[in-house]
Design an enzyme around this catalytic site. Structure first.
Site, mmCIF file in Angstrom:
data_model
loop_
_atom_site.group_PDB
_atom_site.id
_atom_site.type_symbol
_atom_site.label_atom_id
_atom_site.label_comp_id
_atom_site.label_asym_id
_atom_site.label_seq_id
_atom_site.Cartn_x
_atom_site.Cartn_y
_atom_site.Cartn_z
ATOM 1 N N HIS A 203 44.667 47.362 40.117
ATOM 2 C CA HIS A 203 44.498 47.083 38.688
ATOM 3 C C HIS A 203 43.305 47.860 38.128
ATOM 4 O O HIS A 203 43.401 48.556 37.110
ATOM 5 C CB HIS A 203 44.247 45.583 38.466
ATOM 6 N N HIS A 243 40.887 38.661 43.699
ATOM 7 C CA HIS A 243 40.287 39.773 44.430
ATOM 8 C C HIS A 243 38.853 39.416 44.762
ATOM 9 O O HIS A 243 38.184 38.693 44.021
ATOM 10 C CB HIS A 243 40.301 41.065 43.598
ATOM 11 N N ASP A 247 36.600 44.409 46.411
ATOM 12 C CA ASP A 247 37.871 45.027 46.027
ATOM 13 C C ASP A 247 37.756 45.701 44.664
ATOM 14 O O ASP A 247 38.287 46.802 44.448
ATOM 15 C CB ASP A 247 38.983 43.971 45.968
#
Length: 284
Positions: A203, A243, A247
């Site tokens: 993302h 996350h 990350d």
């Protein structure tokens, strides 16, 4: 950074000076020996050890207080990172490590506890934010594909291909445990509560790739909007425990790295095509 004519390079000596004996700069490779320490004297005594004959000409042996002040003033960014190195060395070597049976400590989780509490008690809001985040992922994907299919600029698409392939390799190689308190949603991308790799965040990386391409095209408003939405996305992902902090941080770095690699690949292929065309014309 310009500084009253003073040299700003950190290579060689801290500041260029002139050797009164031969008029050549010391420590920058321009003198007779240029301060190079390649000429060695070997001695058989004391175990056959050897030393550099020109050790006294080493750059650090000629540093002065003025040189140090110059670096502190005009190269303060490396100085800050040097202090950061010393600080985190102290932190690392004195920190109590997390036991194997305990969940990992995550600073981002600690900072977003209020967000996690709100989303835990309000599932509808969690679903709404997940849907909006999925729309944002669609915006990233649409822009990256548009830049290639419509505008004929493949760099962002190549970067995304590099990034997601590397993410798949790393994500499968080290499969991190799902964070405690994870708040899933069927509206979150990938839609349908399917499994996903935690390391690293696609993302965030995809948003960075799109934002960098917007900046290359001087689409400043769109770029800043994507950066702001990416920040909100990161807060949400931490709040839902979707996350770990690492990350997201690596996702930012991965976006920058693979955009750069894609640029080198694309520019190299363009040069090769030009050379091949000239070669074909030569033998035509």
């Amino acid at each position: 950074m310009a500084s009253d004519g003073a040299a700003t390079t950190l290579t060689g000596n801290l500041r260029h000076r002139t050797d009164s004996r031969n008029g050549n700069g010391i420590g920058n490779g321009n003198g007779k020996d240029g301060g190079k320490m390649t000429n060695k004297d070997f001695h058989s005594g004391d175990g056959g050890g050897h030393y550099y004959k020109g050790f006294r000409k080493a750059s650090c042996m000629r540093w002065t207080v003025e040189d140090v002040a110059h670096v502190a003033r005009y190269h303060w960014i490396p100085c800050v990172f040097a202090m950061g190195l010393l600080f985190f060395m102290g932190v690392e070597y004195t920190l109590r490590m997390v036991p194997p049976a305990s969940p990992p400590f995550d600073l981002g989780f600690a900072l977003t506890r209020p967000v996690h509490r709100v989303l835990s008690s309000w599932p509808e809001l969690n679903t709404l934010l997940a849907a909006l985040n999925t729309v944002f992922v669609g915006m990233q994907t649409t822009y990256i594909l548009w830049s290639w299919l419509i505008e004929g600029r493949p760099r962002a698409t190549i970067s995304a291909l590099f990034m997601f392939t590397c993410r798949g390799i790393l994500g499968y190689s080290t499969q991190l445990p799902l964070p405690q308190g994870f708040l899933g949603s069927e509206m979150d991308f990938p839609v349908g509560n399917v499994s996903f790799f935690l390391f690293f965040s696609g993302h965030v990386a995809g948003s960075v790739i799109a934002s960098l391409d917007m900046r290359r095209m001087r689409r400043w408003g769109m770029a800043w909007m994507f950066d702001f939405l990416n920040l909100l996305q990161a807060i949400r992902l931490l709040g839902t425990r979707g996350h770990y902090t690492i990350d997201l941080a690596v996702g930012v770095g991965a976006g920058i790295l693979f955009d750069s690699l894609a640029g080198h690949y694309y520019e190299g292929s363009q040069r090769k095509n030009i050379e091949d065309t000239k070669l074909a014309k030569t033998f035509a």
